[in-house]
Design a protein around this motif. Structure first.
Motif, PDB file in Angstrom:
ATOM      1  N   VAL A 533       0.728  -1.186   0.129  1.00 42.82           N
ATOM      2  CA  VAL A 533       0.149   0.079   0.082  1.00 42.82           C
ATOM      3  C   VAL A 533       0.998   1.126  -0.234  1.00 42.82           C
ATOM      4  CG1 VAL A 533      -1.799   1.347   1.450  1.00 42.82           C
ATOM      5  CG2 VAL A 533      -1.909  -1.245   1.170  1.00 42.82           C
ATOM      6  N   ASP A 534       0.416   2.365  -0.538  1.00 42.72           N
ATOM      7  CA  ASP A 534       1.124   3.566  -0.642  1.00 42.72           C
ATOM      8  C   ASP A 534       1.395   3.947   0.713  1.00 42.72           C
ATOM      9  OD1 ASP A 534       1.684   6.440  -1.710  1.00 42.72           O
ATOM     10  OD2 ASP A 534       0.485   6.552  -0.174  1.00 42.72           O
ATOM     11  N   PRO A 535       2.445   4.185   1.101  1.00 43.84           N
ATOM     12  CA  PRO A 535       3.010   4.548   2.482  1.00 43.84           C
ATOM     13  C   PRO A 535       2.329   5.639   3.097  1.00 43.84           C
ATOM     14  CG  PRO A 535       4.874   4.555   0.936  1.00 43.84           C
ATOM     15  CD  PRO A 535       4.051   4.239   0.378  1.00 43.84           C
ATOM     16  N   ILE A 536       1.748   6.549   2.516  1.00 39.77           N
ATOM     17  CA  ILE A 536       1.218   7.801   2.993  1.00 39.77           C
ATOM     18  C   ILE A 536      -0.380   7.283   3.403  1.00 39.77           C
ATOM     19  CG2 ILE A 536      -0.043  10.023   2.444  1.00 39.77           C
ATOM     20  CD1 ILE A 536       2.565  11.047   1.313  1.00 39.77           C
ATOM     21  N   GLN A 537      -0.976   6.591   2.233  1.00 39.94           N
ATOM     22  CA  GLN A 537      -2.218   5.974   2.418  1.00 39.94           C
ATOM     23  C   GLN A 537      -2.086   4.998   3.567  1.00 39.94           C
ATOM     24  OE1 GLN A 537      -4.488   7.523   1.011  1.00 39.94           O
ATOM     25  NE2 GLN A 537      -5.971   6.535   2.505  1.00 39.94           N
ATOM     26  N   TYR A 538      -1.170   4.222   3.692  1.00 41.79           N
ATOM     27  CA  TYR A 538      -1.192   3.200   4.788  1.00 41.79           C
ATOM     28  C   TYR A 538      -1.307   3.820   6.212  1.00 41.79           C
ATOM     29  CZ  TYR A 538       0.641  -1.096   7.077  1.00 41.79           C
ATOM     30  OH  TYR A 538       0.555  -2.083   8.107  1.00 41.79           O
ATOM     31  N   ARG A 539      -0.326   4.762   6.392  1.00 40.82           N
ATOM     32  CA  ARG A 539      -0.476   5.603   7.458  1.00 40.82           C
ATOM     33  C   ARG A 539      -1.888   6.209   7.919  1.00 40.82           C
ATOM     34  NH1 ARG A 539       4.919   5.722   5.930  1.00 40.82           N
ATOM     35  NH2 ARG A 539       6.513   5.886   7.621  1.00 40.82           N
ATOM     36  N   ILE A 540      -2.298   7.105   6.848  1.00 36.58           N
ATOM     37  CA  ILE A 540      -3.641   7.752   6.861  1.00 36.58           C
ATOM     38  C   ILE A 540      -4.614   6.628   7.622  1.00 36.58           C
ATOM     39  CG2 ILE A 540      -5.478   8.804   5.824  1.00 36.58           C
ATOM     40  CD1 ILE A 540      -3.518  10.196   4.131  1.00 36.58           C
ATOM     41  N   ASP A 541      -4.669   5.457   6.791  1.00 40.49           N
ATOM     42  CA  ASP A 541      -5.809   4.437   7.098  1.00 40.49           C
ATOM     43  C   ASP A 541      -5.590   3.869   8.612  1.00 40.49           C
ATOM     44  OD1 ASP A 541      -6.631   4.864   4.664  1.00 40.49           O
ATOM     45  OD2 ASP A 541      -5.637   2.959   3.554  1.00 40.49           O
ATOM     46  N   MET A 542      -4.435   3.910   9.376  1.00 38.06           N
ATOM     47  CA  MET A 542      -4.447   3.279  10.459  1.00 38.06           C
ATOM     48  C   MET A 542      -4.248   4.454  11.625  1.00 38.06           C
ATOM     49  SD  MET A 542      -0.972   1.209  10.700  1.00 38.06           S
ATOM     50  CE  MET A 542       0.763   2.069  10.400  1.00 38.06           C
ATOM     51  N   LEU A 543      -4.497   5.398  11.088  1.00 41.35           N
ATOM     52  CA  LEU A 543      -4.182   6.871  12.321  1.00 41.35           C
ATOM     53  C   LEU A 543      -5.468   6.693  13.182  1.00 41.35           C
ATOM     54  CD1 LEU A 543      -3.819  10.170  10.216  1.00 41.35           C
ATOM     55  CD2 LEU A 543      -2.224   9.090  11.977  1.00 41.35           C
ATOM     56  N   ASP A 544      -4.910   6.622  14.264  1.00 40.76           N
ATOM     57  CA  ASP A 544      -5.890   6.600  15.574  1.00 40.76           C
ATOM     58  C   ASP A 544      -6.459   8.128  15.657  1.00 40.76           C
ATOM     59  OD1 ASP A 544      -7.345   6.556  18.080  1.00 40.76           O
ATOM     60  OD2 ASP A 544      -5.892   5.587  18.986  1.00 40.76           O
ATOM     61  N   MET A 545      -7.854   8.228  15.469  1.00 33.85           N
ATOM     62  CA  MET A 545      -8.481   9.611  15.484  1.00 33.85           C
ATOM     63  C   MET A 545      -9.081  10.010  16.568  1.00 33.85           C
ATOM     64  SD  MET A 545      -7.855  10.307  12.222  1.00 33.85           S
ATOM     65  CE  MET A 545      -8.509  11.883  12.008  1.00 33.85           C
ATOM     66  N   GLY A 546      -8.910   8.995  17.653  1.00 36.27           N
ATOM     67  CA  GLY A 546      -9.610   9.204  18.941  1.00 36.27           C
ATOM     68  C   GLY A 546      -8.450   9.713  20.129  1.00 36.27           C
ATOM     69  N   SER A 547      -7.876   8.688  20.474  1.00 32.38           N
ATOM     70  CA  SER A 547      -7.108   8.857  21.849  1.00 32.38           C
ATOM     71  C   SER A 547      -5.543   9.106  22.035  1.00 32.38           C
ATOM     72  CB  SER A 547      -7.667   7.671  22.649  1.00 32.38           C
ATOM     73  OG  SER A 547      -6.826   6.679  21.860  1.00 32.38           O
ATOM     74  N   THR A 548      -5.192   9.316  20.899  1.00 29.98           N
ATOM     75  CA  THR A 548      -3.743   9.374  20.601  1.00 29.98           C
ATOM     76  C   THR A 548      -3.226  10.653  21.517  1.00 29.98           C
ATOM     77  OG1 THR A 548      -3.731   8.732  18.450  1.00 29.98           O
ATOM     78  CG2 THR A 548      -1.514   9.534  19.259  1.00 29.98           C
ATOM     79  N   LYS A 549      -2.258  10.014  22.697  1.00 28.89           N
ATOM     80  CA  LYS A 549      -1.700  11.209  23.447  1.00 28.89           C
ATOM     81  C   LYS A 549      -0.698  10.725  24.132  1.00 28.89           C
ATOM     82  CE  LYS A 549      -5.635  11.151  26.434  1.00 28.89           C
ATOM     83  NZ  LYS A 549      -6.330  10.090  26.321  1.00 28.89           N
ATOM     84  N   HIS A 550       0.147  11.628  24.616  1.00 31.20           N
ATOM     85  CA  HIS A 550       1.457  11.182  24.999  1.00 31.20           C
ATOM     86  C   HIS A 550       1.168  10.471  26.561  1.00 31.20           C
ATOM     87  CE1 HIS A 550       4.357  13.662  22.582  1.00 31.20           C
ATOM     88  NE2 HIS A 550       3.106  14.213  22.160  1.00 31.20           N
ATOM     89  N   GLN A 551       1.763   9.864  26.826  1.00 29.13           N
ATOM     90  CA  GLN A 551       1.546   8.846  28.142  1.00 29.13           C
ATOM     91  C   GLN A 551       2.644   9.281  29.079  1.00 29.13           C
ATOM     92  OE1 GLN A 551      -0.526   5.987  28.468  1.00 29.13           O
ATOM     93  NE2 GLN A 551      -1.383   6.793  26.403  1.00 29.13           N
ATOM     94  N   TRP A 552       3.918   9.893  28.664  1.00 26.85           N
ATOM     95  CA  TRP A 552       5.195   9.945  29.514  1.00 26.85           C
ATOM     96  C   TRP A 552       5.740  11.412  29.130  1.00 26.85           C
ATOM     97  CZ3 TRP A 552       6.802   7.795  34.003  1.00 26.85           C
ATOM     98  CH2 TRP A 552       6.239   6.589  34.355  1.00 26.85           C
TER      99      TRP A 552
END
Ligand code: FES
Ligand code: FES
Lengths: 731, 149
Positions: A533-552
């Protein structure tokens, strides 16, 4: 005469800095001289001083090392103070509590925090000062402050009344500090976001008159050159000063904690005399350290479980259920900061007072460590910050200020200690080396289901700020991956194994974004290639649109970044025509990262020759940095990061043999030069969010973009950096 | 050893060891700190000055060889040299430490080549390191200066 050295324990500034990290035991004060200056004219607050002659001085509480704080920070004050930014004087602030960086808890320049920390604070400081000046004028006139307006440092009242700031400054200093300080809306900004605004320090820098540390001259000053143990952790056993003492122009030969110094009328004489000292060293604990043993140690440590810093679901089960497992191990080397100005410091240590004039990123620490090294109290140590000839994190360390203070004290004269490039490159606190292991489970279509990540690297903070290291986790060692932005539904597990190699490590521009995110974004490319899969599309498709945040890692806003990443990636795809057909030997590679509350995507285009020489042809960056305070210098920082990232991606590494750093100048440590500079194209996403930090993130992002472009160009997946022809050939 | 030479048009006499590099004579003996120390090994260009109009690394030129010589430093560029104007117009410097050397290399290039190509710029400027990575702006500023009178 041969001198046998008794090794006194070096006063360990780390212990002192430990108390800094805990926020304890620090006395803050305004040096006498500043209080005296404040009396002339008036200071409505610690950020602004107004002279009787209407001159306006704005304090710059961060160190100017190229990143533009000398303009962008006073700009924030001037914007609300309503004065002409281009006519203000800027002065570097002394250590004082009011100047503490609230994002870092110390008066410290780093972490791409200057503008983020100052964004509200400095505008409020400017607005508050303006309100006090207006209140003073209104009080003189017997009118209400709301009847007055301000333009360019002149207050106008009813009936054509006028008062300059200078005429009411002394009175303003005594007015009540306003509690409510409203700020202008962005639509009224004069300076913030102005693409035409110039740097305030350029005129001096193009005339050679900007005062760097190394340019400092004070009355009676002598010059010091040094001999320090070549092996890390080595100690002086003996030296012979019989020749050095008789050099014309030599004032003294003195021993200090780290070695021997010659103090002379000029630096060249001191340096020549140092060469005759014949120092003998005890190699210390690292005398046999070499890279084979060092990497074996990292490898062994990497088999320990480490501390889990982020997890969700059941990664092991997810891997067991996966259609396919993909594993990879990345090895990243030590790097040196090597700012163009070698470390140096002026120190004038007397019986009851010391003055330290130095290019530092951490002025707050210096009174404490110099007090520890000289027997003075911190209140007796005055620190003046000069311009810094680059910093990149090197000047968070205060070692050279301590050295100069010890030498001044021992020699009984003010000294300017200057390190040679060799001293500097072999006595750095290096960017950590590390090993980064990935195990991914993907489904039949190549989609990521489960991920395990395990890093093994030295911890910087356990030396510098031990109190922030908890449960085996150094927040600065998990940056760039604890905010993993993608989904792996079955489970993820991220762990960190701290491992001391004997090589002293320090914060290096981008810190562990430079390690974790470099490995991660190269590995994501491996997954995309596997999926076809195109590497940009591959990334877009699996982005977490909700909870991504820094833990530490606490230097980002900790808010979801999926939407920002998607936007940046989509823009990148459009601008770079990503996936377009490239001629043989050429390739495009992409990487993306959130760091310092900025989102940066980079596409690198390379040409790889048949002998695996890489030419970096073009770099396109798409950046969501929130509000750009000084747009042209935001651009300059991205250009700067790309250059530094290019160097560590392709050319440089620090290696050790017999405990001695093998690279000691720019021949052995190769940095990017004019002829290697790619075409750089930077696009900023329009945003009215709070500013993100821009001094560091792109340094990391460009590296995996280059790695991925090299794969696209020649099919070689390079997992050992730098990506030299040898490493590419071996991949 | 006593050496008399011209710095920025002014005659100076210094009395220092003959092997002292011009760089340290300028910085420590004459107090002209615009010329910078970066490597001491002809690897970085921070110390670049003009000797009879040619760019040289002052860390490699011994004072003993300079009797009667004509040296120009960043201080002698005058402040209004087209290279300085172009550098200002493009806000080239970041930390600024390498820039005196960059401008001395660039002004020597422009003195002998009115309209340098990209490869001329690479050839003349690749000995000058900028750790802040201002290379794209240096290139643009040289081209802008070439168009100035
Ligand atoms: S100091 Fe002379 S070339 Fe680097
Ligand atoms: S501007 Fe900092 S080294 Fe060039």
């Amino acid at each position: 005469m041969e001198k046998i050295v008794k090794n006194e324990a070096r006063r360990d500034f780390l212990k002192v800095s430990g108390t800094v990290a805990g926020g304890l035991a620090l006395g803050f004060y305004l040096p006498q001289s500043r209080q005296a200056q404040a009396a002339d004219g008036g200071s409505p607050n610690a950020w602004v001083r107004i002279g009787g002659d209407n001159s306006v001085t704005i304090m710059c509480a961060r160190s100017e090392m190229g990143q533009d704080v000398y303009t962008s920070m006073p700009m924030l004050v001037a914007e609300e103070l309503e004065v002409d930014l281009n006519r203000v004087n800027v002065e570097f602030a002394p250590p004082a509590e009011v100047y503490i960086n609230s994002l870092l808890g110390g008066q410290l320049t780093g972490g791409s925090t200057a503008v983020r920390d100052g964004w509200e604070k400095l505008r409020k400081a400017g607005a508050s000062a303006r309100m006090m000046l207006v209140a003073a004028a209104a009080d003189n006139w017997g009118v209400d402050a709301s009847q007055c307006t301000v333009s360019d440092g002149v207050i106008s009242g009813p009936g054509g009344k006028k008062a300059t700031y200078g005429s009411v400054a002394a009175k303003a200093a005594g007015m009540e500090v306003p509690k409510e300080v409203p700020l202008k809306p962005a639509s009224q900004f004069k300076y913030v976001g102005n693409v035409k605004q110039k740097r305030l320090d350029t005129a001096a820098k193009v005339r050679g008159t900007a005062g760097f540390g190394v340019d400092t001259r004070i009355p009676g000053m002598k010059y010091a050159a040094v001999a320090m143990a070549p092996m890390m952790g080595g100690k002086l056993i003996s030296y012979n000063d019989s020749r050095a003492k008789n050099f014309p122009g030599v004032h003294a030969v003195v021993q200090y904690s780290r070695g021997v110094a010659v103090v002379a009328d000029d630096w060249w004489t001191a340096k020549k005399a140092v060469a005759t000292l014949d120092p003998r060293w005890d190699g210390g604990p690292n005398a046999n350290l070499d890279m084979t043993g060092l990497w074996a140690g990292i490898e062994e440590a990497s088999n320990k479980p480490g501390a889990v810093f982020r997890e969700s679901g059941d990664a092991n089960q997810g891997l067991a259920n996966a259609a396919k497992m993909i594993t990879a191990t990345y090895r990243l080397p030590f790097q040196s900061h090597s700012p163009m100005e070698p470390q140096n410091s002026v120190a004038d240590v007397r019986a009851d007072k010391a003055v330290i004039i130095t290019p530092t990123q951490f002025q707050q620490l210096i009174p404490h460590v110099v007090a520890g090294a000289t027997g003075l109290t911190p209140e007796q140590v005055e620190v003046q910050t000069t311009f810094l000839g680059g910093g990149f994190g090197r000047r968070v360390e205060v070692d050279y200020a301590i050295d100069a203070a010890e030498i001044s004290k021992a020699a009984g004269v003010p000294v300017k200690m200057v390190w040679s490039r060799e001293d500097d490159m072999t006595h750095d606190s290096y960017r950590p080396a590390g090993m980064y292991k990935f195990t991914a489970g993907v489904d039949a279509k190549g989609k990521l289901q489960a991920l395990k990540f395990h890093s093994t690297s030295p911890s910087i903070s356990s030396r510098l700020f031990p109190s922030i290291v908890k449960d085996g986790i150094d927040p600065f060692a998990v940056e760039g991956i604890d905010n993993f932005p993608y989904m792996a539904d079955a489970g993820m597990s991220f762990s960190y194994q701290m491992h001391d190699t004997g090589v002293q490590v320090g914060y290096w521009r981008g810190v562990s974004h430079n390690l974790n995110a470099v490995a991660l974004e190269a590995f994501i490319d491996e997954l995309a290639v596997n999926a076809g899969v195109d590497p940009i599309q591959y990334r877009i498709d699996m982005l977490d649109m909700g909870s991504t945040k820094h833990q530490w890692s606490g230097l980002s806003a900790g808010v979801p970044v999926g939407a920002r990443m998607k936007r940046v990636l989509e823009e990148t795809k459009k601008i770079t025509k990503f996936g377009k057909k490239m001629p043989a030997g050429k390739g495009q590679g992409v990487a993306v990262m959130e760091g310092y509350n900025s989102v940066v995507a980079i596409v690198a285009e390379v040409t790889v020759s048949s002998t695996y020489d890489v030419s970096l042809d073009k770099v396109t960056a798409v950046v969501d940095g929130g509000t750009l305070v000084h747009p042209d210098q935001a651009l300059a920082q991205i250009q700067s990061c790309i250059n530094m990232g290019q160097g560590v991606a392709l050319y440089s590494e620090i290696t050790v043999k017999n405990g001695i750093v093998e690279q000691n100048n720019f021949d052995g440590y190769r940095v990017a030069r004019m002829n290697e500079t790619p075409e750089i194209d930077v696009h900023f996403i329009k945003s009215d969010s709070v500013p993100g930090g821009l001094g560091e993130p792109a340094t990391a992002v460009v590296q995996p973009a280059i790695a991925n472009a090299i794969f696209a160009a020649c099919g070689k997946r390079v997992r050992t950096l730098p990506m030299t022809p040898e490493h590419i050939a071996a991949a | 050893m006593k050496v008399t030479f011209k710095v920025n048009g002014k005659s100076e006499t210094v009395d220092v060891a003959a092997d002292t590099p011009l760089l340290w004579v300028l910085r420590d003996t004459l107090g002209m700190t615009g010329t910078k120390f970066g490597c001491g090994k002809a690897l970085c260009g921070a110390c670049t000055v003009h000797l009879s109009g040619n760019a040289v690394r002052s860390c490699q030129v011994q004072i003993g060889s300079l009797n009667g010589a004509d040296v120009t430093t960043i201080e002698g560029l005058g402040g209004n040299h087209k290279v300085q104007r172009a550098w200002e117009a493009l806000d080239v410097p970041q930390c600024g430490y390498c820039q005196p050397g960059q401008m001395m290399s660039a002004s020597a290039l422009l003195a002998s080549n009115k309209n340098p190509s990209d490869s001329d710029i690479n050839a003349a400027m690749s000995g000058n390191i900028c750790r802040c990575g201002t290379y794209p702006r240096i290139r643009a500023a040289i081209k802008a200066a070439a168009k100035m009178s």
